[in-house]
Scaffold this motif. Structure first.
Motif, PDB file in Angstrom:
ATOM      1  N   VAL A   1     -17.597  32.001  50.846  1.00 23.34           N
ATOM      2  CA  VAL A   1     -16.522  32.980  50.877  1.00 23.34           C
ATOM      3  C   VAL A   1     -16.518  33.860  49.631  1.00 23.34           C
ATOM      4  N   SER A   2     -16.844  33.274  48.481  1.00 20.90           N
ATOM      5  CA  SER A   2     -16.766  34.013  47.216  1.00 20.90           C
ATOM      6  C   SER A   2     -17.689  35.230  47.197  1.00 20.90           C
ATOM      7  N   ASP A   3     -18.775  35.202  47.952  1.00 17.26           N
ATOM      8  CA  ASP A   3     -19.699  36.336  47.988  1.00 17.26           C
ATOM      9  C   ASP A   3     -19.073  37.577  48.618  1.00 17.26           C
ATOM     10  N   TYR A   4     -17.973  37.396  49.340  1.00 21.25           N
ATOM     11  CA  TYR A   4     -17.362  38.500  50.085  1.00 21.25           C
ATOM     12  C   TYR A   4     -16.075  39.006  49.447  1.00 21.25           C
ATOM     13  N   GLU A   5     -15.664  38.406  48.328  1.00 25.36           N
ATOM     14  CA  GLU A   5     -14.436  38.856  47.652  1.00 25.36           C
ATOM     15  C   GLU A   5     -14.580  40.312  47.258  1.00 25.36           C
TER      16      GLU A   5
END
Length: 221
Positions: A128-132
Motif C-alpha cells: 500500500v505504501s507504494d501508492y501513497e
C-alpha cells in the motif's frame, strides 16, 4: 494497538457494486447508496458489463448516486474514455495496476481514483505504501483468485497496522450481521463500505429489500 473509538455510521458512505441490469439501477435508486459500481469489460466476472452497456445503465441512475467503474488491468484508453465522457464519476482499479499507471491516468483526469488491495495477511499491507499520494482512496478486500466478490470477510484487525493517510473503503463479507462489528472499530479513516454478493437474491441479481434494510440499520445505529 490503536484505541477503539465509536464510528459514526450516519457518515459512513455505502457503495453497492456489480450492477448489470436496469432493474438493479431502479433498485439502488430506491435504496439511495452513495456510490454504485459497474464491473467493466472483465469477462471472468459474470457481473461484467461492456462500456456501451454501462453508458446506457447510468442514464437511469439518480443524480445523488455516483457511478464507479471497476476495472481489472484494463487499457487506460477505456478508463479514460468513460471518465472523460461523464459516464463515470470515479474509477476503481482492481488489478495489478502500478503507481506508474495511476500517475499517468491522473494526468488525464481529476476524478477520484480508487486502488484495490487484496488482504489475507498483515504483509499484504506492505504494498500500500507504494501508492501513497497517487490514489484518492484505497479499497481493502478479501484475497481471492477472482479479484473480490467472494462474500468472505478477511481479518479486519489486520487494518490496525495501516498507517497511511489515504481514506479507504472496506469490502469482503459485509452484511447486516456485521453492522455491530462496525459500530466500534479503530478505523478512523474508514470512508466507505463496499457491498456486493451478500445482497443478491441470486448471483448478479440485487435484492433491494435487503439493501434498504442494511442501509437503514447502518445509518440509524
Amino acid at each position: 494497538m490503536q484505541e477503539m473509538t465509536a464510528q459514526d455510521h450516519s457518515k459512513t458512505k455505502i457503495k453497492i457494486c456489480g450492477l448489470r441490469r436496469r432493474e438493479d439501477i431502479l433498485a439502488v435508486n430506491e435504496a439511495k447508496p452513495d456510490y454504485c459500481g459497474f464491473i467493466i469489460e472483465f469477462p471472468k466476472s459474470f457481473r461484467s458489463v461492456t462500456a456501451d452497456e454501462v453508458r446506457d445503465l447510468v442514464k437511469d441512475l439518480i443524480q445523488e448516486i455516483q457511478p464507479v467503474g471497476v476495472f481489472v488491468d484494463a487499457p487506460m484508453e477505456l478508463v479514460r474514455s468513460l471518465l472523460d465522457d461523464g459516464t463515470l464519476a470515479l474509477a476503481q482499479l482492481h488489478g495489478q495496476e502500478n503507481e506508474s499507471y495511476i500517475r499517468e491516468l491522473k494526468t488525464y483526469t481529476d476524478k477520484p481514483i480508487i486502488k484495490a488491495f487484496s488482504i489475507a495477511l498483515p504483509k499484504d499491507l506492505l504494498a500500500v505504501s507504494d501508492y501513497e499520494g497517487f490514489c484518492d482512496y484505497y479499497l481493502f478486500d478479501t484475497r481471492t483468485v477472482h479479484y473480490g466478490g467472494s462474500g468472505q470477510q478477511f481479518d479486519w484487525s489486520i487494518l490496525q497496522r495501516y498507517t497511511g493517510s489515504t481514506p479507504f473503503l472496506l469490502s469482503g463479507g459485509i452484511n447486516s450481521y456485521s453492522v455491530k462489528a462496525l459500530k466500534w472499530n479503530p478505523f478512523s479513516r474508514l470512508g466507505s463500505i463496499d457491498i456486493i454478493s451478500r445482497f443478491e437474491t441470486s448471483p448478479g441479481i440485487k435484492d433491494v429489500e435487503r439493501i434498504e434494510r442494511f442501509l437503514k440499520e447502518l445509518r440509524t445505529n
